[in-house]
Scaffold this motif. Structure first.
Motif, short mmCIF file in Angstrom:
data_model
loop_
_atom_site.label_atom_id
_atom_site.label_comp_id
_atom_site.label_asym_id
_atom_site.label_seq_id
_atom_site.Cartn_x
_atom_site.Cartn_y
_atom_site.Cartn_z
N MET A 31 0.86 -1.17 0.00
CA MET A 31 0.00 0.00 0.00
C MET A 31 0.90 1.23 0.00
SD MET A 31 -3.01 -1.45 0.24
CE MET A 31 -4.08 -0.05 0.60
N ALA A 32 0.46 2.28 -0.67
CA ALA A 32 1.36 3.43 -0.80
C ALA A 32 0.59 4.73 -0.81
CB ALA A 32 2.19 3.30 -2.07
N ASN A 50 2.48 -5.68 3.94
CA ASN A 50 1.66 -6.30 4.98
C ASN A 50 2.50 -6.91 6.08
OD1 ASN A 50 2.60 -8.58 3.73
ND2 ASN A 50 0.61 -9.25 2.96
N GLY A 51 3.82 -6.93 5.87
CA GLY A 51 4.72 -7.37 6.92
C GLY A 51 5.18 -6.24 7.81
N GLY A 52 4.75 -5.02 7.48
CA GLY A 52 5.09 -3.87 8.32
C GLY A 52 6.31 -3.09 7.86
N THR A 53 6.93 -3.54 6.78
CA THR A 53 8.09 -2.81 6.25
C THR A 53 7.62 -1.53 5.58
OG1 THR A 53 9.24 -4.89 5.85
CG2 THR A 53 10.08 -2.94 4.72
N THR A 54 8.31 -0.43 5.86
CA THR A 54 7.98 0.84 5.22
C THR A 54 9.19 1.34 4.44
OG1 THR A 54 8.59 2.02 7.24
CG2 THR A 54 6.25 1.55 6.90
N SER A 55 8.90 2.14 3.44
CA SER A 55 9.97 2.72 2.62
C SER A 55 9.51 4.10 2.20
CB SER A 55 10.21 1.84 1.39
OG SER A 55 11.19 2.41 0.57
N TYR A 56 10.43 5.07 2.28
CA TYR A 56 10.07 6.45 1.98
C TYR A 56 11.04 7.05 0.99
CZ TYR A 56 7.51 5.78 6.36
OH TYR A 56 6.68 5.30 7.34
N ALA A 57 10.53 7.98 0.19
CA ALA A 57 11.40 8.74 -0.70
C ALA A 57 12.33 9.61 0.15
CB ALA A 57 10.56 9.61 -1.62
N LYS A 58 13.50 9.81 -0.37
CA LYS A 58 14.51 10.58 0.35
C LYS A 58 14.02 11.98 0.71
CE LYS A 58 18.55 9.45 -1.13
NZ LYS A 58 19.83 9.41 -1.91
N VAL A 60 11.23 13.04 1.71
CA VAL A 60 10.30 13.17 2.82
C VAL A 60 10.64 12.27 3.99
CG1 VAL A 60 8.40 13.81 1.28
CG2 VAL A 60 8.69 11.42 1.95
N LYS A 61 11.68 11.48 3.86
CA LYS A 61 11.95 10.39 4.80
C LYS A 61 11.94 10.81 6.26
CE LYS A 61 15.06 6.52 5.41
NZ LYS A 61 16.17 5.74 4.85
N GLU A 62 12.48 11.99 6.54
CA GLU A 62 12.61 12.42 7.95
C GLU A 62 11.31 12.97 8.50
OE1 GLU A 62 15.35 11.72 9.54
OE2 GLU A 62 16.20 10.94 7.67
N ARG A 63 10.28 13.14 7.64
CA ARG A 63 9.08 13.85 8.06
C ARG A 63 7.80 13.02 7.96
NH1 ARG A 63 7.45 18.03 5.05
NH2 ARG A 63 8.44 17.36 3.09
N VAL A 64 7.91 11.82 7.43
CA VAL A 64 6.70 11.06 7.11
C VAL A 64 6.67 9.71 7.82
CG1 VAL A 64 5.59 9.78 5.22
CG2 VAL A 64 6.30 12.14 4.87
N THR A 65 5.48 9.33 8.26
CA THR A 65 5.26 7.99 8.80
C THR A 65 3.98 7.43 8.20
OG1 THR A 65 6.30 8.57 10.90
CG2 THR A 65 4.93 6.60 10.87
N ILE A 66 4.07 6.23 7.65
CA ILE A 66 2.91 5.54 7.10
C ILE A 66 2.62 4.34 8.00
CG2 ILE A 66 2.08 4.13 5.17
CD1 ILE A 66 3.67 5.96 3.32
N SER A 67 1.36 4.16 8.28
CA SER A 67 0.99 3.03 9.14
C SER A 67 -0.32 2.42 8.69
CB SER A 67 0.89 3.49 10.60
OG SER A 67 -0.08 4.50 10.73
N ARG A 68 -0.51 1.16 9.08
CA ARG A 68 -1.76 0.45 8.80
C ARG A 68 -2.45 0.14 10.11
NH1 ARG A 68 -1.23 -4.22 4.23
NH2 ARG A 68 0.48 -3.38 3.01
N ASP A 69 -3.75 0.33 10.16
CA ASP A 69 -4.56 -0.13 11.28
C ASP A 69 -5.40 -1.27 10.74
OD1 ASP A 69 -6.55 -0.60 13.19
OD2 ASP A 69 -6.51 1.48 13.87
N ASN A 70 -4.97 -2.48 11.00
CA ASN A 70 -5.65 -3.64 10.42
C ASN A 70 -7.07 -3.79 10.96
OD1 ASN A 70 -3.48 -4.37 8.80
ND2 ASN A 70 -2.52 -5.52 10.46
N ALA A 71 -7.29 -3.42 12.20
CA ALA A 71 -8.62 -3.56 12.78
C ALA A 71 -9.62 -2.61 12.13
CB ALA A 71 -8.56 -3.31 14.29
#
Length: 120
Positions: A31-32, A50-58, A60-71
């Motif tokens: 998901m992106a 879906n394993g929780g690994t995240t990757s960010y473009a250089k 924005v890397k220091e300013r962004v967090t992506i997360s999933r709420d499965n529930a």
């Protein structure tokens, strides 16, 4: 296909923070978040597997967090220290295969977008 609906956009001052949400009918492996600034191409800047690994473009890397709420079947984006150049339409997307990247060709389901503008 996956249904996605973004929310949380609006006018934000430079230096502030924003939190965007994307309600998803189901998750895919990758998901992106993408964004399209005025006059520019749409570009991916962060993804999560879906394993929780995240990757960010250089950029924005220091300013962004992506997360999933499965529930809650919600994909979230937290962006801090906003800059005028963060003004854009923001989209969430669901990937179509086993490779997680920031290339739009790897995503076949898109939300309608939510707009973020600089109020400074």
């Amino acid at each position: 296909q996956v249904q996605l609906v973004e929310s949380g956009g609006g006018s934000v001052q430079a230096g502030g923070s924003l939190r965007l949400s994307c309600a998803v009918s189901r998750y895919t492996y990758c998901m992106a978040w993408f964004r399209q600034a005025p006059g520019k191409e749409r570009a991916g800047f962060g993804n999560t597997t879906n394993g929780g690994t995240t990757s960010y473009a250089k950029s924005v890397k220091e300013r962004v967090t992506i997360s999933r709420d499965n529930a809650k079947n919600t994909l979230s984006l937290q962006m801090n220290s906003l800059k005028p150049e963060d003004t854009a339409m923001y989209y969430c997307a669901a990937g179509s295969g086993p490779v997680c990247s920031l290339s739009s060709s790897r995503f076949n389901s898109w939300g309608q977008g939510t707009r973020v503008t600089d109020s400074s």
